[in-house]
Design a protein around this motif. Structure first.
Motif, short mmCIF file in Angstrom:
data_model
loop_
_atom_site.label_atom_id
_atom_site.label_comp_id
_atom_site.label_asym_id
_atom_site.label_seq_id
_atom_site.Cartn_x
_atom_site.Cartn_y
_atom_site.Cartn_z
N GLN A 1 -7.78 -0.09 -4.66
CA GLN A 1 -8.51 -0.21 -2.94
C GLN A 1 -9.60 -1.07 -2.82
O GLN A 1 -10.07 -1.51 -1.80
N ASP B 1 0.81 -1.36 -0.03
CA ASP B 1 -0.04 0.12 0.14
C ASP B 1 0.34 0.91 0.53
O ASP B 1 0.41 2.23 -0.93
N LYS C 1 -9.15 -4.49 -3.34
CA LYS C 1 -8.32 -5.17 -2.60
C LYS C 1 -9.23 -5.36 -1.17
O LYS C 1 -9.76 -6.58 -0.42
#
Length: 428
Positions: free
Chosen positions: A273, A256, A276
């Motif tokens: 993101q 990240d 994920k």
């Protein structure tokens, strides 16, 4: 023998399908005015598409003669064409579904925002609005505009001796590079031949889309599957998706805290993101990135090109832009990096852009069946155009081509000019 029978069978089905369209056309829309057309029982108004130089004028003449609402037959579609501003405004107040022609884009754009409908469209739009509504992400995009813009000024300076410069190809290359960096976080020039192939294949896909709109037989999906355009489309989509897949996998492997490279994030960084968090699949993200690339590539390049073309004939407007730039930056070419705050102060330049869009709308038409319009990319496009035009006008005096020139406007996927847009540049 089999091939002859197959061809005859295809011709028969096409004629039958055209006859069905004509029946629907004459039965359900009989009260709507209809421009006359040759061979209407087979081709409808498609003949007008055979000479693209005349199509816009034909449309204007038809609107003047028959009014702002007319019926048009381009097999297999039966269409109501609306040019009356008040009718259009009322029409778009209602909840509407995108026209069937948008299916042409699905092999490439999948379930992206342009081709999606219903609840899926609404939830995806809400998600993407969070991305484009992020001031932090917009500021990251502006850093890309600033860096790319400086390189673009150097390229334009090399064109000063060209007194008959066609600005469109140069602008398309520039906007595609900007889009690739803001969408995926990579510079096409840094990818070498892979970057060149990516550009070429996006152009190939767009050419196929134009043909599908213009050629009646390619509008019928099962006939299209037998054409060379279909094979070109599939090869190009495979390469474009492969380019995305490589970048996606590279970014996915990063932790990240490595997502933000050189102080900048790309759209893909943010969407990963969501991936994920299991909100978006890889295919969902690819569809949205492809949609972002397609939606911003031609439209922004055409809008910028027409803005420069219009400014070439209005030196007084250029001077007013210059006055605003000096007021904001203190002087021309001050070396100060353009920020979001600077762009917000460019009120006059924004009016120039809006007037350009009114005179030369990049999207000359859109289709709906009787979803709300989406403008999440509007802010991005305005910031990119402001940054680019600010730099160009501050660095160059824009003049008409030294040769006599009149653009031959045609409606393709975007508004286009068959003979380019010719201007000349002089260093300030």
């Amino acid at each position: 023998m089999f091939s002859v029978v197959l061809v005859l069978f295809v011709i028969l089905l096409t004629v039958l399908y055209s006859s069905l369209c004509l029946y629907r056309y004459n039965t359900y829309l009989s009260t709507v005015p209809k421009p006359s057309c040759k061979l209407s029982w087979i081709l409808g108004h498609t003949v007008a598409l055979f000479n693209p130089r005349d199509i816009l004028q034909v449309g204007v003449d038809a609107a003047i003669k028959y009014g702002g609402v007319i019926r048009v037959l381009i097999p297999p579609s039966v269409t109501i064409a609306i040019t009356d501003n008040e009718v259009i405004q009322q029409f778009f107040k209602d909840s509407i579904v995108k026209a069937g022609d948008y299916a042409f884009f699905k092999p490439w754009l999948g379930t992206g925002l342009l081709t999606n409908n219903g609840q899926s469209w609404k939830s995806r739009r809400k998600l993407l609005s969070q991305c484009f509504g992020s001031l932090g992400l917009m500021k990251d995009f502006i850093k890309v505009f600033e860096t790319s813009g400086r390189h673009f000024m150097n390229e334009l300076e090399s064109k000063i001796d060209d007194e008959n410069l066609d600005i469109i190809p140069i602008m398309k290359k520039y906007t595609l590079n900007v889009l690739c960096e803001t969408a995926m976080g990579v510079s096409l020039s840094s990818r070498g031949t892979q970057g060149d192939l990516y550009i070429r294949n996006i152009q190939n896909i767009c050419k196929v889309m134009i043909n599908r709109f213009k050629l009646p037989y390619e509008r019928i999906h099962w006939i299209f599957y037998f054409t060379n355009d279909y094979r070109t489309q599939q090869r190009s989509i495979k390469m474009v998706n492969s380019f995305f897949d490589d970048i996606f996998e590279e970014k996915l492997r990063r932790v990240d805290d490595e997502m933000k490279i050189d102080g900048k994030r790309a759209l893909l960084d943010v969407l990963i993101q969501f991936h994920k968090s299991s909100i978006l699949t890889k295919e969902n993200i690819r569809d949205e990135v492809n949609t972002f690339m397609f939606g911003g590539y031609d439209t922004t390049a055409i809008a910028l090109s027409f803005a420069l073309y219009a400014l070439a004939y209005h030196p007084d407007i250029q001077e007013k832009i210059i006055e605003e730039q000096i007021e904001i930056f203190g002087s021309l070419n001050s070396g100060i990096e353009t920020t979001y705050g600077h762009l917000q102060q460019m009120k006059y330049l924004e009016l120039v852009i809006l007037e350009t869009l009114r005179l030369y709308p990049p999207i000359p038409y859109c289709g709906r069946k009787v979803i709300e319009e989406t403008d999440i990319g509007k802010k991005f496009a305005m910031l990119e155009m402001k940054t680019t035009l600010s730099k160009i006008v501050s660095n160059f005096r824009i003049s008409p081509s030294k040769q006599e020139f009149k653009p031959q406007l045609v409606p393709e996927i975007t508004l286009a000019s068959l003979n380019g847009l010719r201007i000349s540049l002089e260093k300030r």
